[in-house]
Design a protein around this motif. Sequence first.
Motif, PDB file in Angstrom:
ATOM      1  N   GLY A 225       0.808  -1.205   0.000  1.00  0.00           N
ATOM      2  CA  GLY A 225       0.000   0.000   0.000  1.00  0.00           C
ATOM      3  C   GLY A 225       0.842   1.256   0.000  1.00  0.00           C
ATOM      4  N   HIS A 226       0.538   2.172   0.916  1.00  0.00           N
ATOM      5  CA  HIS A 226       1.150   3.501   0.917  1.00  0.00           C
ATOM      6  C   HIS A 226       2.507   3.542   1.608  1.00  0.00           C
ATOM      7  N   LEU A 227       2.802   2.552   2.424  1.00  0.00           N
ATOM      8  CA  LEU A 227       4.076   2.539   3.161  1.00  0.00           C
ATOM      9  C   LEU A 227       4.945   1.383   2.677  1.00  0.00           C
ATOM     10  N   THR A 228       5.349   1.446   1.419  1.00  0.00           N
ATOM     11  CA  THR A 228       6.110   0.346   0.834  1.00  0.00           C
ATOM     12  C   THR A 228       7.404   0.027   1.575  1.00  0.00           C
ATOM     13  N   PRO A 229       8.136   1.016   2.139  1.00  0.00           N
ATOM     14  CA  PRO A 229       9.368   0.631   2.850  1.00  0.00           C
ATOM     15  C   PRO A 229       9.124  -0.250   4.072  1.00  0.00           C
ATOM     16  N   LEU A 230       7.915  -0.183   4.641  1.00  0.00           N
ATOM     17  CA  LEU A 230       7.567  -1.044   5.764  1.00  0.00           C
ATOM     18  C   LEU A 230       6.887  -2.326   5.306  1.00  0.00           C
ATOM     19  N   GLU A 231       6.119  -2.260   4.251  1.00  0.00           N
ATOM     20  CA  GLU A 231       5.356  -3.418   3.795  1.00  0.00           C
ATOM     21  C   GLU A 231       6.179  -4.356   2.916  1.00  0.00           C
ATOM     22  N   ALA A 232       7.060  -3.805   2.107  1.00  0.00           N
ATOM     23  CA  ALA A 232       7.858  -4.615   1.168  1.00  0.00           C
ATOM     24  C   ALA A 232       9.289  -4.091   1.130  1.00  0.00           C
ATOM     25  N   PRO A 233       9.989  -4.133   2.260  1.00  0.00           N
ATOM     26  CA  PRO A 233      11.314  -3.502   2.312  1.00  0.00           C
ATOM     27  C   PRO A 233      12.321  -4.098   1.346  1.00  0.00           C
ATOM     28  N   ALA A 234      12.284  -5.406   1.135  1.00  0.00           N
ATOM     29  CA  ALA A 234      13.255  -6.025   0.219  1.00  0.00           C
ATOM     30  C   ALA A 234      13.051  -5.509  -1.199  1.00  0.00           C
ATOM     31  N   SER A 235      11.801  -5.374  -1.617  1.00  0.00           N
ATOM     32  CA  SER A 235      11.522  -4.887  -2.973  1.00  0.00           C
ATOM     33  C   SER A 235      11.918  -3.420  -3.124  1.00  0.00           C
ATOM     34  N   VAL A 236      11.677  -2.618  -2.096  1.00  0.00           N
ATOM     35  CA  VAL A 236      12.049  -1.199  -2.158  1.00  0.00           C
ATOM     36  C   VAL A 236      13.566  -1.054  -2.205  1.00  0.00           C
ATOM     37  N   ALA A 237      14.272  -1.791  -1.352  1.00  0.00           N
ATOM     38  CA  ALA A 237      15.736  -1.723  -1.360  1.00  0.00           C
ATOM     39  C   ALA A 237      16.298  -2.174  -2.700  1.00  0.00           C
ATOM     40  N   GLU A 238      15.728  -3.220  -3.259  1.00  0.00           N
ATOM     41  CA  GLU A 238      16.194  -3.711  -4.561  1.00  0.00           C
ATOM     42  C   GLU A 238      15.972  -2.659  -5.650  1.00  0.00           C
ATOM     43  N   ALA A 239      14.827  -1.999  -5.615  1.00  0.00           N
ATOM     44  CA  ALA A 239      14.551  -0.959  -6.612  1.00  0.00           C
ATOM     45  C   ALA A 239      15.533   0.190  -6.492  1.00  0.00           C
ATOM     46  N   ILE A 240      15.815   0.616  -5.268  1.00  0.00           N
ATOM     47  CA  ILE A 240      16.743   1.737  -5.060  1.00  0.00           C
ATOM     48  C   ILE A 240      18.154   1.363  -5.497  1.00  0.00           C
ATOM     49  N   LEU A 241      18.638   0.207  -5.070  1.00  0.00           N
ATOM     50  CA  LEU A 241      20.011  -0.185  -5.382  1.00  0.00           C
ATOM     51  C   LEU A 241      20.192  -0.470  -6.866  1.00  0.00           C
TER      52      LEU A 241
END
Length: 247
Positions: A225-241
């Motif tokens: 949902g709206h807090l992706t860094p808390l809900e899907a942290p691995a996916s967010v980190a992968e996208a950033i890196l």
Amino acid sequence: MTELPLLLLHAFPLDARMWDPVRVPLAERLRVITPDQRGLGRSPLPETGREPSLDDAARDVLALLDKLAIDRVVLGGCSMGGYLAMAVLRQAPDRVGGLILIDTKATADAPEAAQARLDVANRAEADGVTGWLAEQNLPNLLAGTASPDVVERVRGLIDAQPPSGVGWAARAMRNRPDSLEVLRQNDIPALVIVGEQDAITPLDAANVMVGALPDPTLAVIPDAGHLTPLEAPASVAEAILGWYPIS
């Protein structure tokens, strides 16, 4: 060439602890800086006598960079943190070497949304935040698939916020201008991340920012949902890196 530090600005009504789930994978490669915004978490709320404005919060960010002797960063923000990142970009584009906009939008509030923020500010300042602010926000902040642990973590973060800081932040967001022209004018790499189930700033809002940015990358996070860094942290980190620029 070396990679720029990454400065991440948190969502409302939370504090910098929302970045804890992504900090470890990001910090393995990057210098990661996650300040509390004024009046929230452990950051004091200065008495200025001025109407709340994200411009003042942006000056806080620039003062932090000066204190840390950092010339330029990749600047990221989630929700309110995205609004603040755009305020920093408006004031000091030379300090921003890349932009990460997570579950946020570049347009100003419609009248009904502005009134809702004022209502939140007034109630927080009059009654505190415990017992209602989390209940009011959780259904929109998180996807229905969010784990009980994530729900309770977000609830705890909301309940911990100082009422005065919540009121100030809500009023500052209510007063923010449209930032689409700011995005159009700054030719820097930009990553837009949005949860597939974000009910507050959905994919349409992300696509508006993508359309305005000169050099955008879009990442849609499934089952979040709206807090992706808390809900899907691995996916967010992968996208950033996977996207991250060098200086």
